[in-house]
Each structure stands twice: as structure tokens, then as C-alpha cells.
Design a protein around this motif. Structure first.
Motif, PDB file in Angstrom:
ATOM      1  N   TRP A 162       0.814  -1.217   0.000  1.00 53.34           N
ATOM      2  CA  TRP A 162       0.000   0.000   0.000  1.00 53.34           C
ATOM      3  C   TRP A 162       0.843   1.261   0.000  1.00 53.34           C
ATOM      4  O   TRP A 162       0.419   2.285  -0.553  1.00 53.34           O
ATOM      5  N   VAL A 163       2.026   1.229   0.588  1.00 51.66           N
ATOM      6  CA  VAL A 163       2.915   2.385   0.474  1.00 51.66           C
ATOM      7  C   VAL A 163       3.356   2.563  -0.974  1.00 51.66           C
ATOM      8  O   VAL A 163       3.366   3.676  -1.507  1.00 51.66           O
ATOM      9  N   VAL A 164       3.713   1.462  -1.621  1.00 58.94           N
ATOM     10  CA  VAL A 164       4.094   1.538  -3.027  1.00 58.94           C
ATOM     11  C   VAL A 164       2.892   1.969  -3.873  1.00 58.94           C
ATOM     12  O   VAL A 164       3.027   2.766  -4.811  1.00 58.94           O
TER      13      VAL A 164
ATOM     14  N   LEU B 283       6.152   1.224 -17.354  1.00 56.10           N
ATOM     15  CA  LEU B 283       6.154   1.470 -15.918  1.00 56.10           C
ATOM     16  C   LEU B 283       7.397   0.869 -15.268  1.00 56.10           C
ATOM     17  O   LEU B 283       8.032   1.499 -14.406  1.00 56.10           O
ATOM     18  N   MET B 284       7.778  -0.326 -15.703  1.00 53.01           N
ATOM     19  CA  MET B 284       8.939  -0.993 -15.113  1.00 53.01           C
ATOM     20  C   MET B 284      10.219  -0.218 -15.406  1.00 53.01           C
ATOM     21  O   MET B 284      11.136  -0.176 -14.584  1.00 53.01           O
TER      22      MET B 284
ATOM     23  N   GLN C 111      -5.932   8.557  -3.227  1.00 52.25           N
ATOM     24  CA  GLN C 111      -4.835   8.374  -2.279  1.00 52.25           C
ATOM     25  C   GLN C 111      -5.335   8.248  -0.839  1.00 52.25           C
ATOM     26  O   GLN C 111      -4.736   7.532  -0.042  1.00 52.25           O
ATOM     27  N   GLU C 112      -6.404   8.936  -0.507  1.00 50.22           N
ATOM     28  CA  GLU C 112      -6.885   8.884   0.877  1.00 50.22           C
ATOM     29  C   GLU C 112      -7.290   7.464   1.263  1.00 50.22           C
ATOM     30  O   GLU C 112      -7.026   7.018   2.385  1.00 50.22           O
TER      31      GLU C 112
ATOM     32  N   LEU D 118       2.619   5.080  -6.254  1.00 49.38           N
ATOM     33  CA  LEU D 118       2.294   4.884  -7.668  1.00 49.38           C
ATOM     34  C   LEU D 118       1.215   5.863  -8.128  1.00 49.38           C
ATOM     35  O   LEU D 118       1.304   6.416  -9.233  1.00 49.38           O
ATOM     36  N   LEU D 119       0.201   6.100  -7.304  1.00 49.76           N
ATOM     37  CA  LEU D 119      -0.833   7.071  -7.688  1.00 49.76           C
ATOM     38  C   LEU D 119      -0.239   8.462  -7.837  1.00 49.76           C
ATOM     39  O   LEU D 119      -0.598   9.212  -8.757  1.00 49.76           O
ATOM     40  N   ASP D 120       0.663   8.835  -6.935  1.00 53.49           N
ATOM     41  CA  ASP D 120       1.317  10.144  -7.031  1.00 53.49           C
ATOM     42  C   ASP D 120       2.183  10.219  -8.279  1.00 53.49           C
ATOM     43  O   ASP D 120       2.157  11.219  -9.016  1.00 53.49           O
ATOM     44  N   PHE D 121       2.941   9.157  -8.535  1.00 48.79           N
ATOM     45  CA  PHE D 121       3.826   9.095  -9.704  1.00 48.79           C
ATOM     46  C   PHE D 121       3.007   9.172 -10.994  1.00 48.79           C
ATOM     47  O   PHE D 121       3.357   9.904 -11.925  1.00 48.79           O
ATOM     48  N   TRP D 122       1.925   8.436 -11.035  1.00 51.56           N
ATOM     49  CA  TRP D 122       1.072   8.412 -12.226  1.00 51.56           C
ATOM     50  C   TRP D 122       0.500   9.797 -12.496  1.00 51.56           C
ATOM     51  O   TRP D 122       0.498  10.272 -13.641  1.00 51.56           O
TER      52      TRP D 122
END
Length: 282
Positions: free
Chosen positions: A199-201, A224-225, A271-272, A205-209
Motif C-alpha cells: 500500500w505504500v508503493v 512502468l517498469m 490516495q486517501e 504509484l498514484l502520485d507518480f502516475w
């Protein structure tokens, strides 16, 4: 996607002070207690932090930048969603999950950490790599010259390298992640770190996306990889696959594997909900 200088903290921001989670906690509490900090002048704001936290002069200069770089507060001196959840559930930012999220924000390619932090992580942070502080200093100096056309004094560059390395080797910083160890020879070795929760990743990932693919609902798994994102967590492809599997089960993404190139489809940018899974729904 480029990040403006207003949202990214300055290149040399640390005032010869290393990352201190205890000091960060005091800054975050002060921000939480005063919603009008943005309206204050820089001098008045630092006077407020000094009185509210009892931190020294250089600390009240450096720690708000660290708090921004770690994703805890915004440039407008408000708590971020992550800062709110982290402070509410882990006031001293002691949990590995919290520290992984702080590391992610410092080293994300779009900020809010300084641009060199991302580059150092990508260049040096891979399993079993062995390097010196001088290697990092030289790399940071070259990066700043190439990206900003600036020459910064050797002393400041060396101090900056020291502060970055201290962040990962000191228990007062992000040492719980066990990314780096200092060797007897004075060099640094990249370890097999504490495994971040899926869940941290997923939160990262949502922030990165949002930053890297703002107008796309799907990207190929290969893209993505190879984006640099898994490297921020020292992840192999199998690790990323497991994160995506859990996110798919919880309907955050869909992964189409019927035929290559496999596609990752973003179903919701929430994210929340992920922060609630990281910290519980307190």
C-alpha cells in the motif's frame, strides 16, 4: 513532467542540518496549530517556528524544507493528506511505512525533493552497490552544473552529500529502512532494505502516475517498469507485479495480460483510501 521551482525545495536547503524525524514532528505540529503561516513573512515565520518548537536557528530554516521534501507539508504551509495521516497515526514518523513514503517524496523525479536526490537514488541505490561519499559529491556537483548551469562550492556540495547519506544511515532519519550501511572503510553499501508494504508503493504509484502520466488511463507494464519508479523502492519486476496484483484485487488498477505489451489501467486516483489502508481507518 517538470516541476516548478516553487513546488520543489531548493538545491542547497539543509543549512548543514541532517534529517531529524523528531524535529520534523515539531514542525508539522506547529503547521497544524497555525493555519495562517503562508501570510507571514519569512522572518516572522521562522520566529514563529523558533518559539513553537524550541529548535535552533538553522533547524527552523532547514526543517520546513525537509518537511516539504518529505511530502508532509505543502509550499503554502498546510499539511498534505500524507502529512495529516502520518502525524495523526505516527507522530514521530517512526513506522517503516511512513519512512518509505518520506523517502519516496524526497526522491520522486517530479519533486518535491531537490532534483539531485532522485538522481542519486537512481544512480547509486541498487542492491550490493558500494560507493563513497566522494562519488556522491562529484555526482551532485556535475548534476547541478549540467541541470542548473551553476557552480557550487566544494564544501557545500560535500555537506549536501553528507546530509543525503546521513538521512539513510542515521536512526534519527530514515535508518529504519536499512537501505544503506556505512562500512568500516568509510564507504557505503546498499543493503536489502525493509520491504515496503504494497500500500505504500500503491500510494506512491498514484502520485507518480498523476505527475508522469496525467492524461493517460493506461500505460504498458514495460513502460512502468522502466520508468525509474520501481528503482525508488529497490524493487524487482516480481515485486511490482505483486503490488499491482493487490491493487487490482482492490480495484485501484486493472492489469491486462491477454497479450503483450501488457497494460496497466488506472481505475481510480484515491490516495486517501490507500492512506487509510496504510494507517488503518482511525
Amino acid at each position: 513532467m517538470p516541476t516548478t521551482q516553487k513546488t520543489r525545495i531548493p538545491t542547497i536547503f539543509h543549512e548543514d542540518i541532517s534529517l531529524s524525524r523528531q524535529s520534523l514532528s515539531k514542525i508539522v505540529k506547529a503547521v497544524l496549530d497555525n493555519p495562517n503561516l503562508q501570510s507571514l513573512s519569512q522572518i516572522t515565520r521562522r520566529e514563529f517556528f523558533s518559539e513553537a518548537t524550541s529548535l535552533g536557528t538553522n533547524y527552523v530554516k532547514a526543517m520546513p524544507y525537509y518537511a516539504r521534501g518529505c511530502g508532509l507539508i505543502t509550499p503554502k504551509y498546510k499539511l498534505t493528506n500524507f502529512g495529516t495521516f502520518a502525524f495523526r497515526n505516527d507522530e514521530q514518523f517512526d513506522l517503516a511505512n511512513t519512512q518509505w513514503a518520506m523517502h519516496y517524496h524526497l526522491s520522486a523525479p517530479h519533486g518535491p525533493g531537490p532534483a539531485f536526490w532522485n538522481q542519486v537514488v537512481i544512480k547509486f541505490f541498487f542492491p550490493s552497490n558500494l560507493f563513497s561519499k566522494e562519488d556522491v559529491s562529484d555526482f551532485i556537483g556535475d548534476f547541478i552544473w549540467q541541470s542548473e548551469n551553476k557552480v557550487i562550492s566544494a564544501r557545500k556540495i560535500q555537506s549536501t552529500a553528507t546530509k543525503l547519506l546521513n538521512a539513510y544511515t542515521n536512526s534519527e532519519g530514515l535508518g529504519k529502512l536499512k537501505i544503506l550501511e556505512a562500512t568500516d572503510s568509510g564507504r557505503f553499501r546498499v543493503q536489502s532494505p525493509v520491504t515496503p508494504s504494497a500500500w505504500v508503493v500503491g500510494y506512491a504509484l498514484l502520485d507518480f502516475w498523476k505527475a508522469q502520466y496525467p492524461d493517460r488511463i493506461g500505460v504498458s507494464l514495460d513502460v512502468l517498469m522502466n520508468s525509474g519508479f520501481p528503482q525508488l523502492f529497490l524493487m524487482a519486476k516480481s515485486d511490482l507485479d505483486e503490488v499491482l496484483r493487490i491493487m487490482q484485487e482492490n480495484q485501484f488498477v486493472d492489469v491486462h495480460r491477454s497479450a503483450p505489451p501488457y497494460q496497466v489501467m488506472l481505475l481510480r486516483q484515491d490516495q486517501e483510501s490507500i492512506l487509510e489502508k496504510i494507517y488503518g481507518s482511525n
